[in-house]
Design a protein around this motif. Structure first.
Motif, PDB file in Angstrom:
ATOM      1  N   ALA A 224       0.868  -1.182   0.000  1.00  0.00           N
ATOM      2  CA  ALA A 224       0.000   0.000   0.000  1.00  0.00           C
ATOM      3  C   ALA A 224       0.904   1.231   0.000  1.00  0.00           C
TER       4      ALA A 224
ATOM      5  N   HIS B  64       1.206   7.008   2.297  1.00  0.00           N
ATOM      6  CA  HIS B  64       0.215   7.900   2.907  1.00  0.00           C
ATOM      7  C   HIS B  64      -0.986   7.105   3.432  1.00  0.00           C
ATOM      8  N   ASP B  65      -1.330   5.977   2.783  1.00  0.00           N
ATOM      9  CA  ASP B  65      -2.422   5.141   3.278  1.00  0.00           C
ATOM     10  C   ASP B  65      -2.027   4.449   4.576  1.00  0.00           C
TER      11      ASP B  65
ATOM     12  N   VAL C  46      -4.815  -1.956   5.652  1.00  0.00           N
ATOM     13  CA  VAL C  46      -4.573  -0.960   4.600  1.00  0.00           C
ATOM     14  C   VAL C  46      -4.719  -1.547   3.201  1.00  0.00           C
ATOM     15  N   THR C  47      -4.354  -2.796   3.009  1.00  0.00           N
ATOM     16  CA  THR C  47      -4.473  -3.364   1.660  1.00  0.00           C
ATOM     17  C   THR C  47      -5.936  -3.623   1.303  1.00  0.00           C
TER      18      THR C  47
ATOM     19  N   ARG D 221      -1.923   7.045   7.403  1.00  0.00           N
ATOM     20  CA  ARG D 221      -3.292   7.407   7.797  1.00  0.00           C
ATOM     21  C   ARG D 221      -3.851   6.401   8.814  1.00  0.00           C
ATOM     22  N   ALA D 222      -3.481   5.131   8.671  1.00  0.00           N
ATOM     23  CA  ALA D 222      -3.949   4.101   9.614  1.00  0.00           C
ATOM     24  C   ALA D 222      -3.342   4.277  11.007  1.00  0.00           C
TER      25      ALA D 222
ATOM     26  N   ARG E 202      -8.244  -1.595   1.935  1.00  0.00           N
ATOM     27  CA  ARG E 202      -8.835  -0.284   1.670  1.00  0.00           C
ATOM     28  C   ARG E 202      -8.168   0.472   0.543  1.00  0.00           C
ATOM     29  N   SER E 203      -7.101  -0.093  -0.036  1.00  0.00           N
ATOM     30  CA  SER E 203      -6.416   0.647  -1.107  1.00  0.00           C
ATOM     31  C   SER E 203      -6.730   0.083  -2.471  1.00  0.00           C
TER      32      SER E 203
ATOM     33  N   ASP F 116      -5.702   7.645  12.508  1.00  0.00           N
ATOM     34  CA  ASP F 116      -7.160   7.570  12.547  1.00  0.00           C
ATOM     35  C   ASP F 116      -7.567   6.630  13.683  1.00  0.00           C
TER      36      ASP F 116
END
Length: 160
Positions: A18, A21-22, A156-157, A25-26, A159-160, A29
């Protein structure tokens, strides 16, 4: 309280498919962090969350099977009090972690540095823990760190 004289360092790394930046972000958040940070066999919830330098959060980790592991804090739970030392947007989160416990083996402040580095089309995520309390065995910590990194990767994977 700082782990005076404790020079133990535990580290784990994982390549994540990923964008950096993704992944970063995790880290910032609260919903994402609560989803991936707890190691296998645990769930987490925040009692408060103020992620900024000088801020803090308190996470209550509950064991899926409290009979098998009574927890550091009690009643099948571990509580972590985290002070945010530094945030480098997109690159790094530095935290000081305390485990409220009556057991002196868990006393002291562990510093955890989470770094995010671009590698090809993905990201290398490294967590480095210094001044690790003696009550956390190196083997258990390695398993827990690897589990959290695997959860981060899956989160993350997906959601990307």
């Amino acid at each position: 309280m700082t782990g005076a004289g404790n020079d133990r360092v535990d580290e784990a790394t994982r390549l994540v498919d990923a964008a950096p930046h993704d992944v970063y972000r995790a880290f910032v958040d609260p919903d994402a962090l609560a989803a991936w940070l707890p190691p296998e066999g645990m769930t987490g919830r925040f009692e408060h969350f103020d992620l900024r330098p000088g801020g803090s959060y308190r996470m209550v980790l509950a064991y899926d099977d409290p009979q098998a592991d009574p927890g550091k804090t009690g009643d099948g739970t571990d509580v972590v009090d985290v002070a945010i030392v530094d945030l480098v947007p997109g690159r790094c989160v530095v935290q000081q972690v305390d485990f409220p416990s009556d057991d002196p083996a868990f006393a002291g402040t562990m510093t955890m540095t989470w770094t995010v580095e671009p590698v090809g089309d993905g990201t290398r995520v490294t967590v480095r823990a210094t001044d690790v309390p003696s009550g956390i065995s190196p083997q258990d910590h390695a398993v827990g760190l690897a589990s959290s990194l695997a959860h981060l990767d899956a989160y993350v994977t997906s959601r990307s």
